[in-house]
Each structure stands twice: as C-alpha cells, then as structure tokens.
Design a protein around this motif. Structure first.
Motif, PDB file in Angstrom:
ATOM      1  N   VAL A 301       0.839  -1.205   0.000  1.00 31.16           N
ATOM      2  CA  VAL A 301       0.000   0.000   0.000  1.00 31.16           C
ATOM      3  C   VAL A 301       0.869   1.249   0.000  1.00 31.16           C
ATOM      4  N   ARG A 302       1.934   1.263   0.800  1.00 33.01           N
ATOM      5  CA  ARG A 302       2.827   2.436   0.815  1.00 33.01           C
ATOM      6  C   ARG A 302       3.478   2.649  -0.535  1.00 33.01           C
ATOM      7  N   HIS A 303       4.041   1.593  -1.081  1.00 34.72           N
ATOM      8  CA  HIS A 303       4.829   1.715  -2.304  1.00 34.72           C
ATOM      9  C   HIS A 303       3.957   2.083  -3.498  1.00 34.72           C
ATOM     10  N   SER A 304       2.757   1.531  -3.565  1.00 33.21           N
ATOM     11  CA  SER A 304       1.881   1.797  -4.721  1.00 33.21           C
ATOM     12  C   SER A 304       0.971   2.992  -4.503  1.00 33.21           C
ATOM     13  N   THR A 305       0.581   3.261  -3.253  1.00 30.82           N
ATOM     14  CA  THR A 305      -0.334   4.359  -2.900  1.00 30.82           C
ATOM     15  C   THR A 305      -1.515   4.415  -3.874  1.00 30.82           C
ATOM     16  N   PRO A 306      -2.515   3.549  -3.700  1.00 32.80           N
ATOM     17  CA  PRO A 306      -3.629   3.476  -4.653  1.00 32.80           C
ATOM     18  C   PRO A 306      -4.352   4.798  -4.904  1.00 32.80           C
ATOM     19  N   ILE A 307      -4.517   5.634  -3.864  1.00 28.31           N
ATOM     20  CA  ILE A 307      -5.105   6.962  -4.052  1.00 28.31           C
ATOM     21  C   ILE A 307      -3.981   7.982  -4.025  1.00 28.31           C
ATOM     22  N   ILE A 308      -3.799   8.698  -5.122  1.00 24.77           N
ATOM     23  CA  ILE A 308      -2.686   9.638  -5.246  1.00 24.77           C
ATOM     24  C   ILE A 308      -2.907  10.889  -4.403  1.00 24.77           C
ATOM     25  N   GLN A 309      -4.135  11.417  -4.422  1.00 26.76           N
ATOM     26  CA  GLN A 309      -4.377  12.677  -3.727  1.00 26.76           C
ATOM     27  C   GLN A 309      -5.849  12.869  -3.446  1.00 26.76           C
ATOM     28  N   LEU A 333      -3.585  17.097  -0.953  1.00 25.44           N
ATOM     29  CA  LEU A 333      -2.853  16.207  -0.064  1.00 25.44           C
ATOM     30  C   LEU A 333      -2.260  15.090  -0.915  1.00 25.44           C
ATOM     31  N   LEU A 334      -0.964  15.196  -1.219  1.00 26.66           N
ATOM     32  CA  LEU A 334      -0.308  14.254  -2.125  1.00 26.66           C
ATOM     33  C   LEU A 334       0.202  13.046  -1.340  1.00 26.66           C
ATOM     34  N   TYR A 335      -0.662  12.042  -1.169  1.00 27.65           N
ATOM     35  CA  TYR A 335      -0.263  10.826  -0.460  1.00 27.65           C
ATOM     36  C   TYR A 335       0.876  10.113  -1.184  1.00 27.65           C
ATOM     37  N   ALA A 336       0.873  10.180  -2.508  1.00 31.30           N
ATOM     38  CA  ALA A 336       1.912   9.513  -3.294  1.00 31.30           C
ATOM     39  C   ALA A 336       3.284  10.101  -3.003  1.00 31.30           C
ATOM     40  N   SER A 337       3.346  11.369  -2.651  1.00 33.51           N
ATOM     41  CA  SER A 337       4.606  11.990  -2.268  1.00 33.51           C
ATOM     42  C   SER A 337       4.925  11.728  -0.804  1.00 33.51           C
TER      43      SER A 337
END
Length: 424
Positions: A301-309, A333-337
């Motif tokens: 989940v961390r590495h792929s982060t299904p929801i980007i923002q 809120l940029l979860y992917a970052s």
C-alpha cells in the motif's frame, strides 16, 4: 510563491502538477518531481494552464511532505473536505440528484453518517465476512488455475473486492455483472487523461444512476423483508432512531464500490507486480507467510499508494509547512509523495516487506476521513496472497502492468500473466 518562481521551461517536465500533461509522465518522473518539491521551503502554488481550468480545477497548493499531509488530515476544522475532495468539485446538481458522498462532508454531518455505518460493522458481521473472504479467494484462484486467464485484472484482482462487497451488502447475483461494468465505467471518469484532457467526476452519471437505482430497490425490499446483510442493517433505525435513507444508502454504496473495489483491486495488482519484480521479497514472504504478510500488505500500500491525492479547502488561517494558508485557498494532499518522504522512510523507493515502522498514509493521514474500509482491504489482500503464494501452480507476469494516466488514483488497467512451473 508560484510554480513559475521555482521552475522554468516545459511545465509538465519540471513538475507542474496542475498541467494534465504531468500525469502522462512515467511514474518515476512524477516521483522525482515530488522529491524536488519536498526539498522546497514551503508548499508551491500550482495554477492550471489556460483552457484546462474546467478539468483541472482552481489553483491549489501541493502538500507533499508526510508531516504536512498528516497535519492537514487531522485538522479538519481548518482543512475541510467540503465542498469537494476531488478535482473539480462535484456540481451542486450532482449532489442534489445522487446525495452527498462522505468524502465531501465535514463536522457533525460527516460524524453522524460515519457513526451510523460504523455501528453496523459488528464483530459478528466482520467475522462472517473474514470467513467469506477466505472462501472467495480460494475459489477465485482455483478458477485461475483451471482457466489460465491472460489478464489478472478481470479475474481475481477485480472480482474479489467486488464479490466481497456485494456479499456484505446483500446484492443479488443477477445484478453483479452489470454493477461490475458500471464501476469500471464510473472509475475511468475520475482524473483520467483522455485526448489531452483529464476526465472528471460527474461524467459517469449514468453509471452512478444505475447503481443508485439498484440500491433504492434493494432498500425498499429490505425494509419490508430484512435479511442478515449490511443493507438491512443500514436501512433499519437503531436504538437512537438512526438509519440511512435510500438516497444516503445509494451514495454510500457508490462510494463503497468505486472506492473500495478500485483501491483494493489496484493494490492487489501492484502487489503481484512488486512481488514478481522482487523475487527475494516474494520468497521471504512465502517462507513464513503468517510472519511477513502484515508487513507485506502495508508495504504494498505504501509503495503503490492506490489513491494519489485528495483536495481540501482552507476555512481559517493556519500556518503549515512554512506557509500561512488563508480561507478559501485549495490544497492537495499528495499521499503519493508523502509515502516516499525521506524524512520518514529510509530508502523510500525500496520495496521491503520487513519495513518497520511503516507509518504510511495509504489509507489517509488519520483524522475523521481515515479509510473506513482499511480493515476489509487488509483482509482481502491477505487472503488472496495466501492463495497465490501457497499453491503449487505459480503465477507470473508476462508483461508490464498497463497503468492508466490519472491524477487521482494509481490505476492498473491490465496485468498480463501466465501460470508458471509448479513449486517442488
């Protein structure tokens, strides 16, 4: 400070998150742009290029550091989800027609709706659901071994979360194939690049309307003849007289399907791909599944982060990340970052199922909007990977994932695979 103060030249190549072309860049380039933004002193303001405001929304500040995203998530009185957490914000007519989604609510309204739903997830219901997930995962992998599909996505990856939610809600079997097709259609509308423009929420209204109609009919039926399913529990008033109206139920069902099915299917697909690309991690997990699967799920989940923002609207003045935000300003809120922030994660680009601690924000940054289905997603991923990794027939990728350009989710359109040699 605007993005033009920070970079020059081609907008997308230099990391202009407001330019739809940025979201067509390869993912490594996007992650590199996030890393550069994390090094700046304060959040950057991004302004959509001329002619794209309708699809890219209003100017927004990008929160890219883990600490900033978490603070904003846990300060809902300042960073509000209303009037909309997606880009652009949902139209007023859409809310009036389909009901307001929980992701766009704040305060007492959000708390009341979440309380009604949370109370229905009883220990008995969750125990039965966990048992059902295990059975479904086994059956789906049995079918994959027998049928040898060429694409993982329409088989186990998509079917498991859909079947789990439909079983939980009590959706009759005859409605499920059509609902699956409508989920795909509705999901493809959100933040996906098509012909140079980002497709936006609201374009999939026919799909949403169909799902709302199914739920309205089912709600009427369950009020007359309740069964042992979540719909029956949700439409019946509890001891406090709280229950969902048909429209509220429809809005929740749409959110549960589009969010719950899509995020889990994408996490599963990324997990299969990551484990295939990192055979040493796959074999470590296989060596002691029960010991490592918890960490593996969190790292996937961390590495792929299904929801980007997700987006927020500032409602009162607030200092965060080196900038004072003012009422009316928009932030992303940029979860992917945040999930690659070097200040929190050692070697963040490394896929490591033993990573500990792993305080990723893949289910949100805490606060009232923390993902309601996180536990369910973990159960589904655990059950399916158990079946995939403990069978004698080994599943292998035969090509790269077909990733879909999107500024909203890390969507996998296809994942070519084959059944490899048996494990001896």
């Amino acid at each position: 400070m605007t993005v033009t103060d920070q970079v020059s030249g081609d907008r997308a190549a230099h990391g202009d998150l407001a330019d739809p072309a940025f979201w067509r860049l390869p993912r490594p380039e996007r992650l590199a742009a996030f890393a550069r933004l994390r090094e700046l002193e304060a959040p950057v303001l991004f302004t959509p290029p001329p002619g794209t405001a309708r699809t890219s929304g209003k100017p927004f500040y990008a929160l890219v550091r883990h600490a900033d995203v978490m603070t904003a998530s846990r300060t809902p009185k300042v960073f509000a989800s209303a009037p909309g957490a997606t880009t652009p914000e949902p139209a007023g007519w859409a809310k009036a027609l389909f009901g307001n989604s929980m992701v766009n609510m704040d305060g007492a309204e959000h708390a009341a709706l979440r309380r009604i739903i949370s109370r229905r997830f009883t220990p008995r219901l969750l125990a039965a659901t966990e048992e059902n997930i295990g059975r479904l995962a086994g059956r789906l992998v049995d079918e994959m071994i027998a049928e040898r599909p060429g694409d993982f996505m329409p088989s186990a990856a998509s079917r498991l979360p859909l079947e789990v939610i439909c079983d939980l809600m009590g959706i009759p079997a005859e409605h499920r194939p059509r609902i699956a097709a409508q989920i795909d259609h509705a999901s493809e509308q959100v933040g996906v690049e098509r012909r140079g423009r980002l497709r936006i929420p609201g374009r999939g209204t026919a799909s949403l309307a169909m799902m709302q109609l199914v739920m309205a009919r089912l709600a009427r039926e369950r009020r007359r003849r309740p069964q042992d399913d979540l719909v029956s529990a949700l439409v019946r008033a509890d001891v406090d007289g709280e229950g969902l109206s048909s429209r509220e139920l429809g809005a929740f069902f749409s959110l549960l399907l589009v969010a719950g099915v899509e995020t889990t299917r994408n996490a599963i697909a990324h997990g299969v791909s990551l484990l295939d690309r990192h055979p040493e991690q796959r074999e470590l997990l296989r060596s002691d599944f029960d010991r490592y699967i918890g960490g593996a799920v969190e790292e996937i989940v961390r590495h792929s982060t299904p929801i980007i923002q997700f987006r927020r609207t500032v409602v009162s003045e607030f200092e965060l990340g080196g900038r004072t935000f003012l009422p009316g300003e928009k932030v992303a809120l940029l979860y992917a970052s945040a999930n690659r922030d070097e200040a929190v994660f050692t070697r963040p680009d490394l896929f490591d199922i033993t990573r500990s601690p792993n305080p990723h924000l893949g289910y949100g940054g805490g606060g009232p909007h923390h993902c309601l289905g996180a536990h369910l997603a973990r159960l589904e991923m655990t059950a399916l990977f158990r079946e995939l990794l403990t069978r004698r027939a080994v599943i292998r990728r035969t090509g790269e994932p077909g990733l879909v350009d999107s500024n909203f989710d890390n969507r996998v359109g296809s994942l070519p695979l084959s059944m490899g040699p048996t494990v001896t």
